[in-house]
Design a protein around this motif. Structure first.
Motif, PDB file in Angstrom:
ATOM      1  N   THR A 129       5.715  10.674   7.704  1.00  0.00           N
ATOM      2  CA  THR A 129       5.524   9.244   7.934  1.00  0.00           C
ATOM      3  C   THR A 129       6.237   8.809   9.203  1.00  0.00           C
ATOM      4  O   THR A 129       5.696   8.059  10.014  1.00  0.00           O
ATOM      5  CB  THR A 129       6.049   8.436   6.734  1.00  0.00           C
ATOM      6  N   ILE A 130       7.450   9.301   9.390  1.00  0.00           N
ATOM      7  CA  ILE A 130       8.227   8.961  10.586  1.00  0.00           C
ATOM      8  C   ILE A 130       7.522   9.491  11.831  1.00  0.00           C
ATOM      9  O   ILE A 130       7.420   8.799  12.839  1.00  0.00           O
ATOM     10  CB  ILE A 130       9.658   9.514  10.470  1.00  0.00           C
ATOM     11  N   ARG A 131       7.024  10.721  11.752  1.00  0.00           N
ATOM     12  CA  ARG A 131       6.304  11.301  12.894  1.00  0.00           C
ATOM     13  C   ARG A 131       5.055  10.500  13.207  1.00  0.00           C
ATOM     14  O   ARG A 131       4.723  10.285  14.367  1.00  0.00           O
ATOM     15  CB  ARG A 131       5.936  12.750  12.606  1.00  0.00           C
ATOM     16  N   ASN A 132       4.334  10.058  12.187  1.00  0.00           N
ATOM     17  CA  ASN A 132       3.124   9.260  12.402  1.00  0.00           C
ATOM     18  C   ASN A 132       3.460   7.944  13.085  1.00  0.00           C
ATOM     19  O   ASN A 132       2.725   7.494  13.967  1.00  0.00           O
ATOM     20  CB  ASN A 132       2.414   9.001  11.077  1.00  0.00           C
TER      21      ASN A 132
ATOM     22  N   VAL B  80       7.556  10.415  -2.649  1.00  0.00           N
ATOM     23  CA  VAL B  80       7.654  10.444  -1.188  1.00  0.00           C
ATOM     24  C   VAL B  80       6.861  11.621  -0.634  1.00  0.00           C
ATOM     25  O   VAL B  80       6.179  11.505   0.381  1.00  0.00           O
ATOM     26  CB  VAL B  80       9.141  10.501  -0.746  1.00  0.00           C
ATOM     27  N   GLN B  81       6.936  12.750  -1.309  1.00  0.00           N
ATOM     28  CA  GLN B  81       6.212  13.935  -0.881  1.00  0.00           C
ATOM     29  C   GLN B  81       4.705  13.692  -0.880  1.00  0.00           C
ATOM     30  O   GLN B  81       3.980  14.247  -0.071  1.00  0.00           O
ATOM     31  CB  GLN B  81       6.563  15.095  -1.804  1.00  0.00           C
ATOM     32  N   SER B  82       4.244  12.827  -1.748  1.00  0.00           N
ATOM     33  CA  SER B  82       2.814  12.524  -1.795  1.00  0.00           C
ATOM     34  C   SER B  82       2.430  11.378  -0.851  1.00  0.00           C
ATOM     35  O   SER B  82       1.301  10.924  -0.866  1.00  0.00           O
ATOM     36  CB  SER B  82       2.388  12.192  -3.227  1.00  0.00           C
ATOM     37  N   GLY B  83       3.394  10.895  -0.057  1.00  0.00           N
ATOM     38  CA  GLY B  83       3.083   9.900   0.972  1.00  0.00           C
ATOM     39  C   GLY B  83       3.613   8.505   0.722  1.00  0.00           C
ATOM     40  O   GLY B  83       3.377   7.599   1.519  1.00  0.00           O
TER      41      GLY B  83
ATOM     42  N   ASN C 279       0.836  -1.180   0.000  1.00  0.00           N
ATOM     43  CA  ASN C 279       0.000   0.000   0.000  1.00  0.00           C
ATOM     44  C   ASN C 279       0.880   1.242   0.000  1.00  0.00           C
ATOM     45  O   ASN C 279       1.407   1.636   1.025  1.00  0.00           O
ATOM     46  CB  ASN C 279      -0.914  -0.015   1.223  1.00  0.00           C
ATOM     47  N   ASN C 280       1.070   1.827  -1.179  1.00  0.00           N
ATOM     48  CA  ASN C 280       1.880   3.028  -1.353  1.00  0.00           C
ATOM     49  C   ASN C 280       3.359   2.788  -1.025  1.00  0.00           C
ATOM     50  O   ASN C 280       4.056   3.676  -0.555  1.00  0.00           O
ATOM     51  CB  ASN C 280       1.319   4.188  -0.529  1.00  0.00           C
TER      52      ASN C 280
END
Length: 101
Positions: free
Chosen positions: A54-57, A31-34, A10-11
């Motif tokens: 992503t790292i923060r999440n 990467v900027q788009s997730g 998934n992505n």
């Protein structure tokens, strides 16, 4: 896009090191788009390119899991003590439980 990139989840995408070097700007846009990009060399994964958000999440998710575990421990302690409130000693133990010192 003229390079070889494979979607593995998934992505999540896999790309070779040569293509990653050559098409770095395009990978940054993904990467900027997730997206998360796994970079491999000679068939072995050597790096992961992912956004800061992503790292923060992931860090927030881990913190949430720790908070839930402590909450369950507090509820169990109260249940085992017949519904009595926590003592100062119990609170101090819970506070110091995750510390590294």
């Amino acid at each position: 896009m003229a390079f070889s990139i494979a979607m593995t989840g998934n992505n999540v995408f896999d790309v070779g090191a040569f293509d990653a070097k050559t098409y770095f700007a395009e990978l940054l846009r993904k990467v900027q788009s997730g997206a998360t990009i796994n970079i491999s060399k000679n068939g072995k994964k050597v790096a992961v390119l992912q956004g800061v958000q992503t790292i923060r999440n992931e860090a927030a998710f881990e913190a949430h899991k720790r908070i839930l575990a402590r909450s369950q421990k507090i509820q169990e302690t109260r249940k085992n003590s017949g519904g009595a409130s926590l003592t100062a000693k119990d609170l101090k133990e819970l506070k110091n439980e995750g510390r590294k010192y």
